[in-house]
Motif scaffolding. Structure first.
Motif, PDB file in Angstrom:
ATOM      1  N   ALA A 157       0.828  -1.208   0.000  1.00 34.71           N
ATOM      2  CA  ALA A 157       0.000   0.000   0.000  1.00 34.71           C
ATOM      3  C   ALA A 157       0.862   1.258   0.000  1.00 34.71           C
ATOM      4  CB  ALA A 157      -0.940  -0.013   1.206  1.00 34.71           C
ATOM      5  N   GLU A 158       1.947   1.238   0.779  1.00 35.96           N
ATOM      6  CA  GLU A 158       2.824   2.409   0.858  1.00 35.96           C
ATOM      7  C   GLU A 158       3.560   2.642  -0.459  1.00 35.96           C
ATOM      8  OE1 GLU A 158       4.532   5.781   2.319  1.00 35.96           O
ATOM      9  OE2 GLU A 158       2.947   4.570   3.239  1.00 35.96           O
ATOM     10  N   LEU A 159       4.055   1.589  -1.070  1.00 35.63           N
ATOM     11  CA  LEU A 159       4.777   1.740  -2.339  1.00 35.63           C
ATOM     12  C   LEU A 159       3.880   2.293  -3.434  1.00 35.63           C
ATOM     13  CD1 LEU A 159       6.854  -1.592  -2.420  1.00 35.63           C
ATOM     14  CD2 LEU A 159       7.704   0.692  -1.905  1.00 35.63           C
ATOM     15  N   SER A 160       2.609   1.950  -3.382  1.00 35.59           N
ATOM     16  CA  SER A 160       1.677   2.434  -4.402  1.00 35.59           C
ATOM     17  C   SER A 160       1.511   3.948  -4.370  1.00 35.59           C
ATOM     18  CB  SER A 160       0.310   1.754  -4.233  1.00 35.59           C
ATOM     19  OG  SER A 160      -0.345   2.194  -3.055  1.00 35.59           O
ATOM     20  N   ARG A 161       1.916   4.557  -3.263  1.00 30.82           N
ATOM     21  CA  ARG A 161       1.796   6.010  -3.128  1.00 30.82           C
ATOM     22  C   ARG A 161       3.051   6.752  -3.578  1.00 30.82           C
ATOM     23  NH1 ARG A 161      -1.534   4.358   1.400  1.00 30.82           N
ATOM     24  NH2 ARG A 161       0.230   4.097   2.813  1.00 30.82           N
ATOM     25  N   HIS A 162       4.061   6.015  -4.049  1.00 33.28           N
ATOM     26  CA  HIS A 162       5.325   6.648  -4.444  1.00 33.28           C
ATOM     27  C   HIS A 162       5.732   6.190  -5.842  1.00 33.28           C
ATOM     28  CE1 HIS A 162       6.134   7.961  -0.252  1.00 33.28           C
ATOM     29  NE2 HIS A 162       5.495   6.840   0.056  1.00 33.28           N
ATOM     30  N   GLN A 163       6.118   7.136  -6.675  1.00 31.59           N
ATOM     31  CA  GLN A 163       6.636   6.793  -7.997  1.00 31.59           C
ATOM     32  C   GLN A 163       8.049   6.246  -7.885  1.00 31.59           C
ATOM     33  OE1 GLN A 163       4.818   6.853 -10.665  1.00 31.59           O
ATOM     34  NE2 GLN A 163       6.338   6.401 -12.254  1.00 31.59           N
ATOM     35  N   TYR A 164       8.867   6.926  -7.058  1.00 31.78           N
ATOM     36  CA  TYR A 164      10.245   6.510  -6.815  1.00 31.78           C
ATOM     37  C   TYR A 164      10.547   6.689  -5.332  1.00 31.78           C
ATOM     38  CZ  TYR A 164      10.821   6.771 -11.886  1.00 31.78           C
ATOM     39  OH  TYR A 164      10.699   6.568 -13.237  1.00 31.78           O
ATOM     40  N   ALA A 165      11.276   5.738  -4.749  1.00 34.31           N
ATOM     41  CA  ALA A 165      11.564   5.837  -3.317  1.00 34.31           C
ATOM     42  C   ALA A 165      12.797   5.037  -2.945  1.00 34.31           C
ATOM     43  CB  ALA A 165      10.360   5.353  -2.495  1.00 34.31           C
ATOM     44  N   VAL A 166      13.409   5.445  -1.825  1.00 34.01           N
ATOM     45  CA  VAL A 166      14.526   4.726  -1.216  1.00 34.01           C
ATOM     46  C   VAL A 166      14.063   4.187   0.129  1.00 34.01           C
ATOM     47  CG1 VAL A 166      16.864   4.883  -0.288  1.00 34.01           C
ATOM     48  CG2 VAL A 166      16.269   6.148  -2.364  1.00 34.01           C
ATOM     49  N   ILE A 167      14.360   2.917   0.373  1.00 38.76           N
ATOM     50  CA  ILE A 167      13.975   2.266   1.630  1.00 38.76           C
ATOM     51  C   ILE A 167      15.227   1.716   2.300  1.00 38.76           C
ATOM     52  CG2 ILE A 167      12.550   0.479   2.704  1.00 38.76           C
ATOM     53  CD1 ILE A 167      11.803   1.327  -0.867  1.00 38.76           C
ATOM     54  N   PRO A 168      15.465   1.997   3.567  1.00 39.54           N
ATOM     55  CA  PRO A 168      16.639   1.424   4.248  1.00 39.54           C
ATOM     56  C   PRO A 168      16.500  -0.087   4.401  1.00 39.54           C
ATOM     57  CG  PRO A 168      15.657   3.223   5.529  1.00 39.54           C
ATOM     58  CD  PRO A 168      14.686   2.865   4.459  1.00 39.54           C
ATOM     59  N   GLY A 169      17.586  -0.798   4.239  1.00 32.03           N
ATOM     60  CA  GLY A 169      17.572  -2.233   4.447  1.00 32.03           C
ATOM     61  C   GLY A 169      17.864  -2.594   5.890  1.00 32.03           C
ATOM     62  N   PHE A 170      17.782  -3.903   6.201  1.00 34.48           N
ATOM     63  CA  PHE A 170      18.336  -4.461   7.435  1.00 34.48           C
ATOM     64  C   PHE A 170      17.410  -4.433   8.654  1.00 34.48           C
ATOM     65  CE2 PHE A 170      21.912  -4.028  10.809  1.00 34.48           C
ATOM     66  CZ  PHE A 170      22.013  -5.393  10.978  1.00 34.48           C
ATOM     67  N   TYR A 171      16.393  -3.565   8.705  1.00 36.11           N
ATOM     68  CA  TYR A 171      15.632  -3.462   9.947  1.00 36.11           C
ATOM     69  C   TYR A 171      14.136  -3.262   9.718  1.00 36.11           C
ATOM     70  CZ  TYR A 171      15.409   1.663   9.364  1.00 36.11           C
ATOM     71  OH  TYR A 171      15.162   2.939   8.901  1.00 36.11           O
ATOM     72  N   GLY A 172      13.399  -3.474  10.797  1.00 44.43           N
ATOM     73  CA  GLY A 172      11.969  -3.213  10.838  1.00 44.43           C
ATOM     74  C   GLY A 172      11.598  -2.867  12.261  1.00 44.43           C
ATOM     75  N   VAL A 173      10.353  -3.168  12.650  1.00 46.67           N
ATOM     76  CA  VAL A 173       9.896  -2.756  13.972  1.00 46.67           C
ATOM     77  C   VAL A 173       9.152  -3.892  14.669  1.00 46.67           C
ATOM     78  CG1 VAL A 173       7.664  -1.846  13.168  1.00 46.67           C
ATOM     79  CG2 VAL A 173       8.738  -0.860  15.209  1.00 46.67           C
ATOM     80  N   MET A 174       9.313  -3.957  15.983  1.00 48.45           N
ATOM     81  CA  MET A 174       8.593  -4.913  16.829  1.00 48.45           C
ATOM     82  C   MET A 174       7.214  -4.343  17.194  1.00 48.45           C
ATOM     83  SD  MET A 174      10.438  -7.672  17.489  1.00 48.45           S
ATOM     84  CE  MET A 174       9.912  -8.287  19.101  1.00 48.45           C
ATOM     85  N   PRO A 175       6.290  -5.174  17.672  1.00 47.87           N
ATOM     86  CA  PRO A 175       4.958  -4.679  18.053  1.00 47.87           C
ATOM     87  C   PRO A 175       5.007  -3.575  19.109  1.00 47.87           C
ATOM     88  CG  PRO A 175       4.905  -7.060  17.860  1.00 47.87           C
ATOM     89  CD  PRO A 175       6.352  -6.657  17.721  1.00 47.87           C
ATOM     90  N   ASN A 176       6.042  -3.570  19.951  1.00 48.72           N
ATOM     91  CA  ASN A 176       6.138  -2.532  20.984  1.00 48.72           C
ATOM     92  C   ASN A 176       6.816  -1.264  20.493  1.00 48.72           C
ATOM     93  OD1 ASN A 176       8.816  -3.270  20.813  1.00 48.72           O
ATOM     94  ND2 ASN A 176       9.014  -3.927  22.954  1.00 48.72           N
ATOM     95  N   GLY A 177       7.142  -1.215  19.193  1.00 51.96           N
ATOM     96  CA  GLY A 177       7.716   0.002  18.624  1.00 51.96           C
ATOM     97  C   GLY A 177       9.226   0.059  18.610  1.00 51.96           C
ATOM     98  N   THR A 178       9.903  -0.926  19.178  1.00 56.29           N
ATOM     99  CA  THR A 178      11.362  -0.932  19.162  1.00 56.29           C
ATOM    100  C   THR A 178      11.888  -1.477  17.840  1.00 56.29           C
ATOM    101  OG1 THR A 178      11.449  -3.116  20.193  1.00 56.29           O
ATOM    102  CG2 THR A 178      11.520  -1.202  21.661  1.00 56.29           C
ATOM    103  N   ILE A 179      13.095  -1.034  17.484  1.00 59.69           N
ATOM    104  CA  ILE A 179      13.711  -1.459  16.227  1.00 59.69           C
ATOM    105  C   ILE A 179      14.234  -2.888  16.355  1.00 59.69           C
ATOM    106  CG2 ILE A 179      15.640  -1.056  14.646  1.00 59.69           C
ATOM    107  CD1 ILE A 179      13.424   0.966  14.355  1.00 59.69           C
TER     108      ILE A 179
END
Length: 440
Positions: A157-179
């Motif tokens: 859904a997020e990518l559909s809102r961008h023609q071109y974008a840069v996304i950082p690799g390597f990480y995401g988020v836990m349910p409690n908001g921590t990396i």
């Protein structure tokens, strides 16, 4: 027009000159719409990767040491890139926030992830692309496992809102908001995740080598490049130590049927290696696709007369391993023998080793039971092997001619690969002998 996702590794984004090469590659093809960036890698042999510098900051804070001087070097790396690119871009606020967060013990994963985060901010600015923080689109579950379905839904859904974008690799988020980070090399995984969500026609993984090679160049001089390899073949070679691509990066695109193209940032005209779901094509002159090997295995050898008639014998042995949190690698067995190959690291502790032996003795009452260390495994992999008669004979003859004793042989029913066990000190010699036999 199709979509291409391009992931660039740390060696491809180590300094401003490499940023310019990356920008030229991305802008050369308008279908390269989404870019995944790693943290700056080494600029020269003695250099230190930014991720390692950030890990070090975390450790210094944990040990009560002052990180001021060390963190200044990290700031210099990024500011040098911005200055050398001629960008009007101030990240001093980001750098100060990260420094304070590390000082307030925000966690090892947070510290490590900031290399990708900052590099992606700079690359997005330089390319004129949007920035999508992986924290908002890549999710992990409470137990730390990657949440593939939630990520795919939100990221698509997020990518559909961008023609071109840069996304950082390597990480995401836990349910409690921590990396939360993937294992090292995890930017490959992020690239694969983005390719799946974008429903890309191709996932390009740009690094500092021109694709996959048939053998380890540290062992074999100038090994031949692999033009095309299947996901299954790559999985086998990756398991044995071939490290061009993080092995977990295969799964998101494999199931979506998206091919991967391994390319060289320093030689963008080179076609690299295509990794595909399946192909009937192979080089009849070579037969094999690649060879790889790895040390650090042990074999649990069990002998018992008529074990084949004991219902549940193998299950009881494997139950012992499960009870001790040990996974098995291979199970080459005979009528009255059962060999279980395990990683030596999992039974390194003497108490644990004795517990395993004692439990197996108790469960199955073997005639003989020993654990032997010092085993290396090598895999000869190739989709053409099933169609070529005498491949196994050629492998074994080459090893024998080199004066090497074979400790173990294991071949799957698919005939995609042959696994051979040799003494650790014979690994390089065995690899060389097999390579010479098939690559004239």
């Amino acid at each position: 027009m199709g979509i291409k996702v391009a992931k660039f590794g740390g060696s491809s984004l180590a300094d401003a000159e490499h940023f310019r090469r990356v920008a030229a590659i991305v802008k050369a093809d308008p279908e390269r719409r989404f870019v995944v960036a790693s943290a700056p890698g080494k600029r020269f042999k003695e250099d230190v990767k930014v991720t390692d510098m950030l890990y070090r900051c975390f450790e210094m804070v944990r040990d009560g040491k002052d990180i001021t001087e060390h963190y200044e070097k990290i700031k210099e790396r990024y500011n040098d890139i911005i200055r050398d690119l001629g960008l009007d871009f101030d990240i001093s606020g980001e750098l100060e926030y990260i420094r304070n967060a590390i000082l307030h013990r925000s966690g090892q994963d947070f510290a490590a992830s900031r290399g990708e985060y900052l590099n992606s901010l700079i690359l997005a600015k330089f390319l004129g692309f949007d920035f999508i923080d992986a924290e908002s689109v890549v999710f992990f579950r409470e137990n730390g496992s990657y949440d593939d379905e939630k990520t795919n839904d939100v990221l698509r859904a997020e990518l559909s809102r961008h023609q071109y974008a840069v996304i950082p690799g390597f990480y995401g988020v836990m349910p409690n908001g921590t990396i939360k980070t993937f294992s090292r090399g995890g930017s490959d995984i992020t690239g694969s995740i983005v390719a799946r969500a974008a429903e890309a026609e191709l996932y390009e993984n740009w690094t500092d080598v021109s694709g996959c090679l048939m053998a380890d160049p540290r062992i074999i001089d100038d090994p031949r490049p692999i033009k095309t390899i299947t996901y299954r073949e790559l999985r086998e070679l990756s398991y044995m130590g071939a490290s061009v691509l993080h092995e977990d990066a295969i799964f998101p695109v494999r199931y979506a049927g998206i091919p991967i193209n391994i390319r060289n940032t320093n030689d963008p005209s080179a076609p690299g290696t295509m990794i595909v779901s399946g192909t009937s094509e192979y080089d009849a002159n070579l037969v094999i696709t690649g060879i790889a090997g790895k040390r650090g295995f042990s074999v649990i050898s069990i002998e018992k007369d008529m074990m084949n008639s004991e219902i549940g014998f193998g299950r009881r042995v494997l139950d012992v391993l499960e009870d001790n949190d040990i996974s098995f690698e291979h199970l080459p067995s005979g009528v009255d023998t059962m060999s279980v190959i395990v990683s030596t690291a999992t039974i390194k502790d003497e108490m644990k080793r004795e517990r395993v032996l004692s439990s197996i003795n108790k469960r199955v009452r073997p005639d003989s039971l020993v654990i032997e260390d010092g085993l290396a495994l090598l895999a000869v992999v190739g989709r053409g092997m099933v169609k070529a008669k005498g491949t196994a004979a050629r492998v074994f003859t080459a090893i024998s001619a080199a004066g090497i004793n074979i400790r173990m042989i294991d071949q799957g029913s698919s005939e995609l690969n042959i696994i051979i066990g040799v003494e650790e000190h014979d690994l390089e010699k065995a690899l060389g002998a097999i390579y010479s036999e098939f690559v004239k």
